[in-house]
Design an enzyme around this catalytic site. Structure first.
Site, mmCIF file in Angstrom:
data_model
loop_
_atom_site.group_PDB
_atom_site.id
_atom_site.type_symbol
_atom_site.label_atom_id
_atom_site.label_comp_id
_atom_site.label_asym_id
_atom_site.label_seq_id
_atom_site.Cartn_x
_atom_site.Cartn_y
_atom_site.Cartn_z
ATOM 1 C CB SER A 60 -2.580 108.177 -44.359
ATOM 2 O OG SER A 60 -2.500 109.510 -43.918
ATOM 3 C CB SER A 61 -2.790 103.959 -46.598
ATOM 4 O OG SER A 61 -3.011 104.631 -47.818
#
Length: 193
Positions: free
Chosen positions: A10-11
């Site tokens: 996600s990041s």
């Protein structure tokens, strides 16, 4: 009949190594990976993978949350994969195997997709409850503004504007501030004065 791996975190600060290792252990032929939130529809590597998907290919993921955002997204993706005559397998969710014409597989996909969606919804609900509680206790101030009134670039932009010899476009180019941020600050400045 290719084995295609799909990895998503996600990041930027999350590490995809665990997913990559698990997919390499099963011997994938191609590996698509990206660092992007699952909540967004803009997943370039997923789009490239889906465009290149051929009949007989199998997409492997470590678990469903890596490739889908919601139950609806899961069903749309499965329809696209089936439409190309390909398959989707999850290492964690072993019940998922589109290669079999088994009514239980579709049923389990519906149930498990719903469970994943419920889990995401509960996380968002707990997050909102935590923010509300922090606001009541005076501990939550919200996201820090990028262009606060003491921001050097914004101060310089306001000074240039007050001199009156430049356009907003020129000021924004010089100070590297977006026009929307500049106009927002200008509006705040006028309301306060």
């Amino acid at each position: 009949m290719r084995k295609i791996g799909y990895v998503r975190v996600s990041s930027v600060d999350q590490n995809p190594s665990r997913q990559i290792m698990q997919l390499e252990e099963i011997g994938v032929d191609f590996l698509f990976q990206e660092k992007v939130s699952g909540a967004t529809q803009d997943r370039p590597q997923l789009k490239i993978m889906m465009a290149d998907l051929q009949k007989g290919d199998t997409i492997f993921v470590t678990d469903l949350t890596r490739i889908t955002r919601s139950t609806r997204d899961l069903f749309e993706l499965v329809d696209q994969i089936k439409g190309k005559g390909a398959n989707l397998k999850s290492l964690k969710d072993t019940w998922l195997d589109l290669s079999e014409d088994n009514p239980y597989s579709q049923f389990l996909m519906t149930v498990m997709g719903g469970v994943n969606q419920l889990e995401r919804d509960l996380i968002r609900m707990r997050q909102r409850e935590g923010i509300d509680l922090a606001k009541k206790e005076g501990k939550y101030t919200g996201r820090v503004k990028k262009y606060h009134k003491n921001h050097a670039g914004m101060k310089h932009a306001m000074e240039l504007y007050e001199k009156g010899n430049m356009t907003v476009k020129q000021i924004c180019e010089i100070t590297n501030i977006s026009p929307a941020s500049f106009y927002r600050r200008l509006r705040e400045h006028r309301e306060n004065n």
